[in-house]
Design an enzyme around this catalytic site. Structure first.
Site, PDB file in Angstrom:
ATOM      1  N   ARG A  21       0.855  -1.187   0.000  1.00  0.00           N
ATOM      2  CA  ARG A  21       0.000   0.000   0.000  1.00  0.00           C
ATOM      3  C   ARG A  21       0.894   1.242   0.000  1.00  0.00           C
ATOM      4  O   ARG A  21       1.890   1.292   0.734  1.00  0.00           O
ATOM      5  CB  ARG A  21      -0.907   0.027   1.232  1.00  0.00           C
ATOM      6  CG  ARG A  21      -2.055  -0.976   1.209  1.00  0.00           C
ATOM      7  CD  ARG A  21      -3.114  -0.612   0.156  1.00  0.00           C
ATOM      8  NE  ARG A  21      -4.235  -1.525   0.143  1.00  0.00           N
ATOM      9  CZ  ARG A  21      -4.345  -2.584  -0.676  1.00  0.00           C
ATOM     10  NH1 ARG A  21      -3.390  -2.868  -1.531  1.00  0.00           N
ATOM     11  NH2 ARG A  21      -5.434  -3.331  -0.641  1.00  0.00           N
ATOM     12  N   GLU A  75      -3.362   7.486  -4.936  1.00  0.00           N
ATOM     13  CA  GLU A  75      -3.492   6.777  -6.217  1.00  0.00           C
ATOM     14  C   GLU A  75      -4.673   7.344  -6.975  1.00  0.00           C
ATOM     15  O   GLU A  75      -5.767   7.372  -6.423  1.00  0.00           O
ATOM     16  CB  GLU A  75      -3.722   5.284  -5.979  1.00  0.00           C
ATOM     17  CG  GLU A  75      -2.476   4.597  -5.512  1.00  0.00           C
ATOM     18  CD  GLU A  75      -2.629   3.094  -5.314  1.00  0.00           C
ATOM     19  OE1 GLU A  75      -3.695   2.547  -5.645  1.00  0.00           O
ATOM     20  OE2 GLU A  75      -1.687   2.474  -4.824  1.00  0.00           O
ATOM     21  N   HIS A 122      -0.803   0.012  -9.794  1.00  0.00           N
ATOM     22  CA  HIS A 122      -1.458  -0.929  -8.864  1.00  0.00           C
ATOM     23  C   HIS A 122      -2.043  -2.131  -9.629  1.00  0.00           C
ATOM     24  O   HIS A 122      -3.251  -2.390  -9.592  1.00  0.00           O
ATOM     25  CB  HIS A 122      -2.553  -0.217  -8.043  1.00  0.00           C
ATOM     26  CG  HIS A 122      -2.844  -0.903  -6.733  1.00  0.00           C
ATOM     27  ND1 HIS A 122      -3.236  -0.213  -5.607  1.00  0.00           N
ATOM     28  CD2 HIS A 122      -2.817  -2.215  -6.386  1.00  0.00           C
ATOM     29  CE1 HIS A 122      -3.442  -1.081  -4.612  1.00  0.00           C
ATOM     30  NE2 HIS A 122      -3.200  -2.300  -5.073  1.00  0.00           N
TER      31      HIS A 122
HETATM   32  C1  DGY Z   1      -5.295  -6.262  -2.955  1.00  0.00           C
HETATM   33  O1  DGY Z   1      -5.942  -7.271  -3.278  1.00  0.00           O
HETATM   34  O2  DGY Z   1      -5.261  -5.821  -1.820  1.00  0.00           O
HETATM   35  C2  DGY Z   1      -4.476  -5.620  -4.032  1.00  0.00           C
HETATM   36  O3  DGY Z   1      -3.943  -4.422  -3.650  1.00  0.00           O
HETATM   37  C3  DGY Z   1      -5.249  -5.484  -5.315  1.00  0.00           C
HETATM   38  O4  DGY Z   1      -5.436  -6.751  -5.820  1.00  0.00           O
END
Ligand code: DGY
Length: 330
Positions: free
Chosen positions: A240, A269, A288
């Site tokens: 993240r 983002e 992402h």
């Molecule tokens: C998640 O699943 O947490 C990812 O960041 C996106 O697939």
């Protein structure tokens, strides 16, 4: 319940999940390219029994209060930092996520970013594309070797372990890790060593972030942490964006405090198009997309649908974030 349960799905997800949802529910699927605005989401959930959310939807106490019938929030992601889980639990609402199925795709992306940053692949591509490739250069485009180096994993869960396996098995790296919980499998299988964060930052050639985002991990890679890293080090983030202080990272990359970074996530983002980070030659940024393979997204959609349906039927969720809600579910 009379008739099919009503659910809101905040974006079009793969048919592998959507078909299951449509068959069992009266489904309202948001077809916009962007997430539904907060006010729209709030209006949509007012008479819903179930909600399929994305990591771009903020599911907080106020939203949950606007959904008096809501039994389940099924997040189309393994991460669930977009959901106030305590607030959901307090209201008897189940929360589901999609663990397991995206482990390999995400670890592949972490490794892909590592190799791209270490070997300056994108920088080289842009060089060629701009017509600046004049000759073979003995001193040009020098990067970092991978074999036999030290990998530092921050957050040795499923994805951290999968990344460590790739680096240990393929490139013979020594593995250090930092986590609240000891990972005996990583220690047994990869001879991984649990260390404090400072040791990891000081000794690792490559630092790869795989921790959840919470109040303990937010900003874990700040200016002070970056200063502890080697000038040849590479930071990889597929977890993240807010784990990293992005301004501090930009400065560290500009001033040679670290060598490079590979990011699949940013904060915010998308990043501001004028963010100087985007102009640096020693950073590789992807939008992402770590879980973005056809098979992985189909599998995520299926788990997401199964969580939703189990939540609506009063059954245990296959991937249940807050099982402690059992016994006092709505
Ligand atoms: C998640 O699943 O947490 C990812 O960041 C996106 O697939």
């Amino acid at each position: 319940m009379v008739g099919k349960p009503k659910v809101f799905v905040t974006r079009v997800i793969p048919e592998a999940g959507l078909a299951l949802i449509r068959e069992a529910c009266e489904a309202d699927v948001w077809s916009g390219e962007l997430p539904p605005p907060e006010a729209v989401l709030r209006a949509k959930v007012a008479d819903c029994d179930g909600l399929v959310s994305l990591l771009t939807d903020r599911i907080d106490a106020a939203l949950l209060d606007a959904a008096p019938r809501l039994k389940v929030v099924s997040n189309f992601a393994v991460g669930f930092n977009n959901i106030d889980v305590a607030a959901a639990t307090a209201r008897g609402i189940c929360v589901g996520n999609t663990p397991g199925v995206l482990t390999d795709a995400t670890a592949d992306m972490a490794f892909c970013l590592l190799i791209a940053a270490a070997r300056r692949v994108v920088e080289g591509h842009l060089h060629v594309q701009a017509g600046r490739w004049k000759t073979w250069e003995p001193l040009g485009h020098l990067g970092q070797d991978l074999v036999g180096r030290t990998l530092g994993i921050v957050g040795m869960g499923r994805i951290g372990l999968a990344m460590a396996r790739r680096c240990r098995g393929g490139w013979g790296m020594r593995v250090l890790y930092h986590d609240r919980i000891r990972n005996e499998q990583a220690e047994r299988e990869l001879e991984a060593q649990l260390v404090d964060l400072d040791t990891l930052l000081r000794e690792a050639d490559f630092v790869s972030l795989h921790a959840d985002l919470n109040e303990q991990t937010r900003g874990i890679i700040n200016a002070a942490a970056l200063r502890k890293m080697k000038p040849t080090a590479i930071l990889i983030n597929t977890a993240r964006g807010p784990l990293v202080d992005q301004k501090a990272l930009t400065e560290a990359l500009q001033t040679g405090i670290i060598f490079a970074a590979g990011l699949d996530v940013t904060d915010p983002e998308p990043p501001d198009p004028d963010d100087p980070l985007l102009r640096l030659p020693n950073v590789v940024i992807a939008p992402h997309i770590a879980s973005a393979t056809v098979r992985t997204r189909n599998a995520m959609a299926e788990i997401c649908a199964r969580n939703l349906l189990a939540g609506l039927r009063g059954e245990p969720l296959p991937a249940w974030v807050n099982p402690e809600v059992a016994g006092r579910r709505r």
